[in-house]
Design an enzyme around this catalytic site. Sequence first.
Site, PDB file in Angstrom:
ATOM      1  N   ASP A   1      97.789  45.867  14.237  1.00  0.00           N
ATOM      2  CA  ASP A   1      99.000  45.604  15.016  1.00  0.00           C
ATOM      3  C   ASP A   1     100.222  46.102  14.250  1.00  0.00           C
ATOM      4  O   ASP A   1     100.987  45.338  13.664  1.00  0.00           O
ATOM      5  CB  ASP A   1      99.106  44.103  15.298  1.00  0.00           C
ATOM      6  CG  ASP A   1     100.220  43.765  16.283  1.00  0.00           C
ATOM      7  OD1 ASP A   1     100.776  44.699  16.891  1.00  0.00           O
ATOM      8  OD2 ASP A   1     100.519  42.563  16.446  1.00  0.00           O
TER       9      ASP A   1
ATOM     10  N   GLY B   1     109.791  36.231  19.576  1.00  0.00           N
ATOM     11  CA  GLY B   1     110.976  37.032  19.289  1.00  0.00           C
ATOM     12  C   GLY B   1     111.043  37.507  17.854  1.00  0.00           C
ATOM     13  O   GLY B   1     111.798  38.424  17.530  1.00  0.00           O
TER      14      GLY B   1
ATOM     15  N   SER C   1     108.292  38.634  16.390  1.00  0.00           N
ATOM     16  CA  SER C   1     107.254  39.652  16.310  1.00  0.00           C
ATOM     17  C   SER C   1     107.815  40.983  15.830  1.00  0.00           C
ATOM     18  O   SER C   1     108.926  41.380  16.194  1.00  0.00           O
ATOM     19  CB  SER C   1     106.611  39.860  17.685  1.00  0.00           C
ATOM     20  OG  SER C   1     105.810  38.778  18.045  1.00  0.00           O
ATOM     21  N   GLY C   2     107.020  41.677  15.024  1.00  0.00           N
ATOM     22  CA  GLY C   2     107.413  42.985  14.534  1.00  0.00           C
ATOM     23  C   GLY C   2     108.312  42.969  13.323  1.00  0.00           C
ATOM     24  O   GLY C   2     108.473  43.984  12.642  1.00  0.00           O
TER      25      GLY C   2
ATOM     26  N   HIS D   1     102.128  45.506  19.293  1.00  0.00           N
ATOM     27  CA  HIS D   1     102.171  44.702  20.517  1.00  0.00           C
ATOM     28  C   HIS D   1     103.587  44.592  21.093  1.00  0.00           C
ATOM     29  O   HIS D   1     103.766  44.109  22.212  1.00  0.00           O
ATOM     30  CB  HIS D   1     101.562  43.308  20.279  1.00  0.00           C
ATOM     31  CG  HIS D   1     102.475  42.322  19.617  1.00  0.00           C
ATOM     32  ND1 HIS D   1     102.430  42.047  18.270  1.00  0.00           N
ATOM     33  CD2 HIS D   1     103.452  41.523  20.129  1.00  0.00           C
ATOM     34  CE1 HIS D   1     103.334  41.130  17.979  1.00  0.00           C
ATOM     35  NE2 HIS D   1     103.967  40.790  19.087  1.00  0.00           N
TER      36      HIS D   1
END
Length: 267
Positions: A119, A212, A214-215, A73
């Site tokens: 994801d 922020g 995320s990932g 995402h």
Amino acid sequence: MRRLVVLAFLVASAYGCGLPTFPPVLSRVVAGEDVRPHSWPWQVSLQSDSSGRWRHVCGGTLISSDWVLTAAHCINDRYNYSVELGKHSLESSEEGSTARTAATIIPHEDYNVILSRNDIALIKLSSPVTFSDTLVPACVPDGGVVLPHGAPCYVTGWGRLSTSGPPADILQQALLPVVGHDTCSQPDWWSVLATDKMVCAGGDGITAGCNGDSGGPLNCQNPDGSWGVHGVVSFGSGEGCNVLQKPTVFTQVSSYIDWINNAMTNH
């Protein structure tokens, strides 16, 4: 290409994947805290030019000399991406840091944006990095590994310091104990949104990943003392970053080992 991938992992192992030169200072401080500089040397800042200049949009994890793991995402085909490695402060110019453009980006082909399924994404760097005191890859777990309920793991990132607060300049860490799938999938937790290919962590209403982050990685220590990336920050509650019984949800890396190996082998 297969030989190159194998060599990358051999180099990582020789240097010591998941073994920082400057080990993290771990505590049970409620909410996040500044990390010891370069104590999570696999943490990267994924930056895009979506605003007309490079800015942090997501985290990621260095898993070999030229591959980074992040969330699907975080990727938008309309923008270019740069990977900042070896950083502690995003605002400062730091010795030991480096940047690479994204040569190849591989989101999971079955990523479902509505349900946040699959994801996960891989980024191949434009050129390999050299491992150092500030650049070390995280270990990748074996396929099928499921963390036990209560396992002490840490989320790291430059996300917002609170739901409506400013983004962090200094890399943050926060203790997020794992919430087992049987609990996380209960109706008053994440219910059917939490699948067995996800890891839930936190949920105390105080500490969580935020916008922020995320990932970025869910860092969990292995029995030998090394650190593995067991999760990729995927989603949290739309009501805010710290909602009771709505833990941060991570893509479970151990469920995607075959996909990771195939992607790296074929690119």
